[in-house]
Design a protein around this motif. Structure first.
Motif, PDB file in Angstrom:
ATOM      1  N   ILE A 157     -34.072  33.497 -90.724  1.00  0.00           N
ATOM      2  CA  ILE A 157     -35.090  32.552 -90.281  1.00  0.00           C
ATOM      3  C   ILE A 157     -34.954  31.295 -91.124  1.00  0.00           C
ATOM      4  O   ILE A 157     -35.035  31.359 -92.353  1.00  0.00           O
ATOM      5  N   GLN A 158     -34.723  30.150 -90.484  1.00  0.00           N
ATOM      6  CA  GLN A 158     -34.413  28.948 -91.246  1.00  0.00           C
ATOM      7  C   GLN A 158     -35.036  27.697 -90.645  1.00  0.00           C
ATOM      8  O   GLN A 158     -35.181  27.598 -89.428  1.00  0.00           O
ATOM      9  N   GLY A 159     -35.404  26.764 -91.546  1.00  0.00           N
ATOM     10  CA  GLY A 159     -35.889  25.463 -91.116  1.00  0.00           C
ATOM     11  C   GLY A 159     -37.391  25.295 -91.221  1.00  0.00           C
ATOM     12  O   GLY A 159     -38.160  26.241 -91.031  1.00  0.00           O
ATOM     13  N   ASP A 160     -37.814  24.066 -91.552  1.00  0.00           N
ATOM     14  CA  ASP A 160     -39.234  23.744 -91.597  1.00  0.00           C
ATOM     15  C   ASP A 160     -39.891  24.015 -90.245  1.00  0.00           C
ATOM     16  O   ASP A 160     -39.301  23.808 -89.192  1.00  0.00           O
ATOM     17  N   ASN A 161     -41.121  24.480 -90.317  1.00  0.00           N
ATOM     18  CA  ASN A 161     -41.933  24.741 -89.116  1.00  0.00           C
ATOM     19  C   ASN A 161     -41.372  25.840 -88.229  1.00  0.00           C
ATOM     20  O   ASN A 161     -41.741  25.934 -87.055  1.00  0.00           O
ATOM     21  N   THR A 162     -40.464  26.628 -88.757  1.00  0.00           N
ATOM     22  CA  THR A 162     -40.002  27.814 -88.035  1.00  0.00           C
ATOM     23  C   THR A 162     -40.905  28.965 -88.447  1.00  0.00           C
ATOM     24  O   THR A 162     -40.826  29.450 -89.577  1.00  0.00           O
ATOM     25  N   LYS A 163     -41.775  29.395 -87.541  1.00  0.00           N
ATOM     26  CA  LYS A 163     -42.843  30.323 -87.905  1.00  0.00           C
ATOM     27  C   LYS A 163     -42.985  31.453 -86.884  1.00  0.00           C
ATOM     28  O   LYS A 163     -43.988  31.543 -86.177  1.00  0.00           O
TER      29      LYS A 163
END
Length: 199
Positions: A157-163
Motif C-alpha cells: 500500500i503506497q502513496g499519500d491519501n491511499t486509505k
C-alpha cells in the motif's frame, strides 16, 4: 457448442444476472456494463472454530485477463487465476467481489487512482512467494471485509491519501511481511489479524 464467457457477458443485459455453473473458462474478458456474475461453490465446514473460516470448493474457474470498465459490476462465487496478466482496477470503478478467490502468480493485482474503490467481501488472496501480490496506490481506496491473505500474498500500500479499509481480515506472512506501507499510505484497520511465520 458451448458459448465463451465473453459471449455470455455480452448477452447479459445491463443490470442483469449471469449465472455460471461448474465450468472453467480460459480466456480474457471485458465487462463493460453493470451486471452481476454468480458462479458456483461449495463450502466445507471450518476446522478452525475460533475464526470460523470455511474452506471453499469453487466450481467456477476463470483464467485470463479480467478488464472491468463499468462502474458497479458484482462478481460472486468465482475463482480467478492470473498467471501472466495483471488484474488492474482503476478509472474510478467500484466493482464488488463476494466469496471469490484470487490466485495471482507471475503478476499482481493493482488498484490505483482516486475514487477507485472496489469491495471484497469474504475473499481470499494467494500469490507468489516473497513478492507483492496486491498493490494499492495513487490515492485509491478499497474495502476488504472478512478477507484472508494467504501465506504467499503480500499487500503493498503506497502513496499519500491511499486509505483502503480492512475489517475482520487476516494477513498471514510466511518468511516475509504480509503488509508493506510506503510513502504516506494510511490503511484503516478494524479487528484485523496478522500472523507471521518463519522457519
Amino acid at each position: 457448442m458451448q458459448k465463451t464467457l465473453q459471449q455470455l457477458i455480452d448477452e447479459t443485459p445491463e443490470g442483469g444476472v449471469l449465472h455460471l455453473g461448474e465450468t472453467e473458462y480460459k480466456e480474457s474478458v471485458t465487462i463493460a456494463k453493470n451486471i452481476t456474475i454468480v458462479g458456483e461453490k461449495e463450502d466445507v465446514p471450518p476446522k478452525d472454530s475460533v475464526y470460523g473460516w470455511c474452506e471453499r470448493n469453487y466450481r467456477t474457474h476463470i483464467e485470463g485477463n479480467l478488464i472491468i470498465t463499468a462502474q458497479n459490476v458484482v462478481v460472486q462465487n468465482c475463482e480467478f487465476w492470473f498467471e501472466d496478466v495483471t488484474l488492474a482496477l482503476n478509472n474510478c470503478i467500484k466493482p464488488k467481489f463476494i466469496d471469490c478467490r484470487f490466485n495471482i502468480y507471475s503478476s499482481f493485482m493493482k488498484i490505483s487512482g482516486i475514487h477507485t474503490n472496489p469491495s471484497f467481501i469474504w475473499c481470499e488472496f494467494s500469490g507468489p512467494e516473497d513478492d507483492e501480490c496486491v498493490c494499492i496506490s495513487d490515492g485509491a481506496g478499497g474495502y476488504f471485509e472478512n478477507c484472508i491473505s494467504r501465506e504467499f500474498c503480500v499487500f503493498l500500500i503506497q502513496g499519500d491519501n491511499t486509505k483502503p479499509v480492512f475489517k475482520k481480515s487476516r494477513f498471514w506472512g510466511f518468511k516475509s511481511n504480509a503488509l508493506h506501507l510506503e510513502n504516506g499510505a494510511e490503511p484503516i484497520m478494524y479487528d484485523s489479524y496478522f500472523f507471521m511465520e518463519y522457519e
